[in-house]
Design an enzyme around this catalytic site. Structure first.
Site, PDB file in Angstrom:
ATOM      1  N   LYS A 134       0.917   4.148  -2.347  1.00 53.37           N
ATOM      2  CA  LYS A 134       0.844   5.193  -2.600  1.00 53.37           C
ATOM      3  C   LYS A 134       2.359   7.103  -3.090  1.00 53.37           C
ATOM      4  O   LYS A 134       2.207   7.939  -2.990  1.00 53.37           O
ATOM      5  CB  LYS A 134       0.608   5.569  -0.779  1.00 53.37           C
ATOM      6  CG  LYS A 134      -0.778   5.137  -0.587  1.00 53.37           C
ATOM      7  CD  LYS A 134      -2.119   5.551  -1.178  1.00 53.37           C
ATOM      8  CE  LYS A 134      -3.367   5.622  -0.952  1.00 53.37           C
ATOM      9  NZ  LYS A 134      -4.444   6.556  -2.142  1.00 53.37           N
ATOM     10  N   TYR A 154       0.601  -1.111   0.292  1.00 53.17           N
ATOM     11  CA  TYR A 154      -0.017   0.637  -0.323  1.00 53.17           C
ATOM     12  C   TYR A 154       0.697   0.928  -0.326  1.00 53.17           C
ATOM     13  O   TYR A 154       0.452   2.304  -1.012  1.00 53.17           O
ATOM     14  CB  TYR A 154      -1.229   0.042   1.683  1.00 53.17           C
ATOM     15  CG  TYR A 154      -1.928   1.403   1.359  1.00 53.17           C
ATOM     16  CD1 TYR A 154      -3.190   1.216   1.163  1.00 53.17           C
ATOM     17  CD2 TYR A 154      -1.746   2.158   1.734  1.00 53.17           C
ATOM     18  CE1 TYR A 154      -4.060   2.226   0.920  1.00 53.17           C
ATOM     19  CE2 TYR A 154      -2.380   3.395   2.512  1.00 53.17           C
ATOM     20  CZ  TYR A 154      -3.755   3.226   1.376  1.00 53.17           C
ATOM     21  OH  TYR A 154      -4.195   4.806   1.720  1.00 53.17           O
TER      22      TYR A 154
HETATM   23  N1  LIG Z   1      -9.945   5.920   5.487  1.00 49.53           N
HETATM   24  C1  LIG Z   1      -8.395   5.753   5.830  1.00 49.53           C
HETATM   25  O1  LIG Z   1      -8.491   5.783   7.254  1.00 49.53           O
HETATM   26  C2  LIG Z   1      -7.176   6.542   4.287  1.00 49.53           C
HETATM   27  C3  LIG Z   1      -6.099   6.738   5.259  1.00 49.53           C
HETATM   28  C4  LIG Z   1      -5.407   7.427   3.727  1.00 49.53           C
HETATM   29  C5  LIG Z   1      -5.538   7.765   3.043  1.00 49.53           C
HETATM   30  N2  LIG Z   1      -7.123   7.074   2.361  1.00 49.53           N
HETATM   31  C6  LIG Z   1      -7.758   7.002   1.368  1.00 49.53           C
HETATM   32  O2  LIG Z   1      -8.400   7.445   1.402  1.00 49.53           O
HETATM   33  C7  LIG Z   1      -8.905   7.105  -0.031  1.00 49.53           C
HETATM   34  C8  LIG Z   1     -10.091   6.403   0.197  1.00 49.53           C
HETATM   35  O3  LIG Z   1     -10.828   5.859   1.069  1.00 49.53           O
HETATM   36  P1  LIG Z   1     -12.178   5.801   1.603  1.00 49.53           P
HETATM   37  O4  LIG Z   1     -11.034   5.379   3.393  1.00 49.53           O
HETATM   38  O5  LIG Z   1     -12.986   6.120   1.743  1.00 49.53           O
HETATM   39  O6  LIG Z   1     -12.426   4.337   1.562  1.00 49.53           O
HETATM   40  P2  LIG Z   1     -13.750   3.058   1.444  1.00 49.53           P
HETATM   41  O7  LIG Z   1     -14.860   3.830   1.940  1.00 49.53           O
HETATM   42  O8  LIG Z   1     -13.213   1.433   0.967  1.00 49.53           O
HETATM   43  O9  LIG Z   1     -14.029   3.753  -0.785  1.00 49.53           O
HETATM   44  C9  LIG Z   1     -12.627   2.853  -1.416  1.00 49.53           C
HETATM   45  C10 LIG Z   1     -13.677   3.405  -2.630  1.00 49.53           C
HETATM   46  O10 LIG Z   1     -12.446   2.726  -3.825  1.00 49.53           O
HETATM   47  C11 LIG Z   1     -13.052   2.750  -5.231  1.00 49.53           C
HETATM   48  N3  LIG Z   1     -12.683   0.974  -5.192  1.00 49.53           N
HETATM   49  C12 LIG Z   1     -12.115   0.272  -5.127  1.00 49.53           C
HETATM   50  N4  LIG Z   1     -11.191  -0.434  -5.779  1.00 49.53           N
HETATM   51  C13 LIG Z   1     -12.121  -0.169  -7.176  1.00 49.53           C
HETATM   52  C14 LIG Z   1     -12.490  -0.925  -8.154  1.00 49.53           C
HETATM   53  N5  LIG Z   1     -11.346  -1.358  -8.635  1.00 49.53           N
HETATM   54  N6  LIG Z   1     -12.437   0.704  -9.390  1.00 49.53           N
HETATM   55  C15 LIG Z   1     -13.436   1.120  -8.817  1.00 49.53           C
HETATM   56  N7  LIG Z   1     -13.731   1.845  -7.958  1.00 49.53           N
HETATM   57  C16 LIG Z   1     -13.133   0.927  -6.689  1.00 49.53           C
HETATM   58  C17 LIG Z   1     -14.157   1.896  -3.787  1.00 49.53           C
HETATM   59  O11 LIG Z   1     -15.471   1.073  -4.755  1.00 49.53           O
HETATM   60  P3  LIG Z   1     -17.000   0.574  -4.228  1.00 49.53           P
HETATM   61  O12 LIG Z   1     -17.500   1.313  -3.487  1.00 49.53           O
HETATM   62  O13 LIG Z   1     -17.660   0.678  -6.182  1.00 49.53           O
HETATM   63  O14 LIG Z   1     -17.161  -0.678  -3.787  1.00 49.53           O
HETATM   64  C18 LIG Z   1     -15.099   2.554  -2.792  1.00 49.53           C
HETATM   65  O15 LIG Z   1     -15.403   3.612  -3.234  1.00 49.53           O
HETATM   66  C19 LIG Z   1      -8.358   5.724  -0.859  1.00 49.53           C
HETATM   67  O16 LIG Z   1      -7.647   6.303  -1.523  1.00 49.53           O
HETATM   68  C20 LIG Z   1      -7.232   5.459   0.994  1.00 49.53           C
HETATM   69  O17 LIG Z   1      -5.692   5.067  -0.402  1.00 49.53           O
HETATM   70  C21 LIG Z   1      -8.196   6.599   3.637  1.00 49.53           C
END
Ligand SMILES: NC(=O)c1ccc[n+]([C@@H]2O[C@H](COP(=O)([O-])OP(=O)(O)OC[C@H]3O[C@@H](n4cnc5c(N)ncnc54)[C@H](OP(=O)(O)O)[C@@H]3O)[C@@H](O)[C@H]2O)c1
Length: 229
Positions: A148, A144
């Site tokens: 990133k 991961y």
């Molecule tokens: N949560 C954290 O702690 C955190 C911290 C730092 C950075 N981030 C980053 O923030 C961003 C959003 O994360 P989140 O926490 O909101 O995660 P999340 O709730 O798991 O949402 C992830 C999204 O990515 C989409 N996705 C995953 N695989 C895909 C694919 N093959 N094709 C199209 N869409 C796909 C999912 O689509 P579906 O809705 O169809 O499943 C979902 O809408 C990510 O880039 C993550 O790395 C998150």
């Protein structure tokens, strides 16, 4: 009215951003992994258009887009979709490595490539939702974090390349944020998940919308968002 292309709008941070921009009447083009998910997104965000293609297979995005009409106008491209899979280097298989590199790094590069003409024409904005793991890597986070770190490189290179064309590029580096992704991380870490300990996705959405709305005399290049107390 501005047109925003958003990935990951169905969950967590992406859904919070899409709700903000939808509520103020901006035009949304929501990316979805497949037609079924696209239908669900339109039901959630009436009036939105969709763009379908699986980010896990970036080599096929070009083919998928050739069968759809890409938006004529794009003021911002918001890369928010992402995946995570933890594990020590000793256990991670090429499949696990590739999946995270494909969704988190190569697909954003490919989507950007397809939409750059429209972004240049509108002197638009590309926002990459990165992670604290894009700045430093810890045990069990190698794949991961590598995806990133790569996304940081993509954003930094793109910013230099497109500056003269007036395209702005922002990387947002959130810490742990309460979303389905964070619930999965806790399961993989074998820890209890208490969402109230982590950043509210709405606060990351506020950061992203602030970067988007900054007047043209300035550009936020990088912003780190950490859990408060
Ligand atoms: N949560 C954290 O702690 C955190 C911290 C730092 C950075 N981030 C980053 O923030 C961003 C959003 O994360 P989140 O926490 O909101 O995660 P999340 O709730 O798991 O949402 C992830 C999204 O990515 C989409 N996705 C995953 N695989 C895909 C694919 N093959 N094709 C199209 N869409 C796909 C999912 O689509 P579906 O809705 O169809 O499943 C979902 O809408 C990510 O880039 C993550 O790395 C998150």
């Amino acid at each position: 009215m501005a047109t925003h292309v958003i990935t990951g709008a169905g969950s967590g941070i992406g859904a919070a951003v899409a709700r903000r921009l939808h509520a103020r009447g901006d035009e949304l083009v929501l990316h979805a992994r497949d037609a079924g998910r696209a239908k669900e997104l339109v039901a959630e965000f009436p009036g939105a258009r969709t763009l379908v293609g699986d980010l896990a297979d970036p080599g096929k995005l070009s083919w998928a887009f050739s069968h759809q009409s890409l938006p004529d106008r794009v003021d911002s491209l918001l890369h928010i979709a992402g995946v995570v899979d933890l594990g020590p280097v000793g256990d991670l298989t090429p499949k696990t490595w590739r999946h995270q590199l494909d969704v988190n790094l190569i697909a954003p590069a490919e989507l950007t490539r397809h939409l750059l003409p429209q972004l240049r024409a509108s002197r638009g904005h590309v926002i990459f939702v990165n992670s604290g793991a894009g700045l430093s890597a810890h045990a069990d986070w190698s794949a991961y974090a590598a995806s990133k770190h790569g996304l940081k490189a993509l954003a930094d290179s793109l910013r230099e390349e497109e500056h003269a064309a007036g395209v702005r590029v922002t990387s947002v580096y959130p810490g742990r944020t309460a979303s389905p992704m964070q619930a999965k991380v806790h399961r993989q870490e074998g820890k209890d998940y208490d969402p109230s300990r982590w950043i509210d996705p709405e606060s990351v959405a506020t950061t992203i919308v602030t970067a988007l709305d900054l007047p043209r005399d300035a550009e936020i290049n990088d912003v780190t968002v950490r859990p408060g107390r």
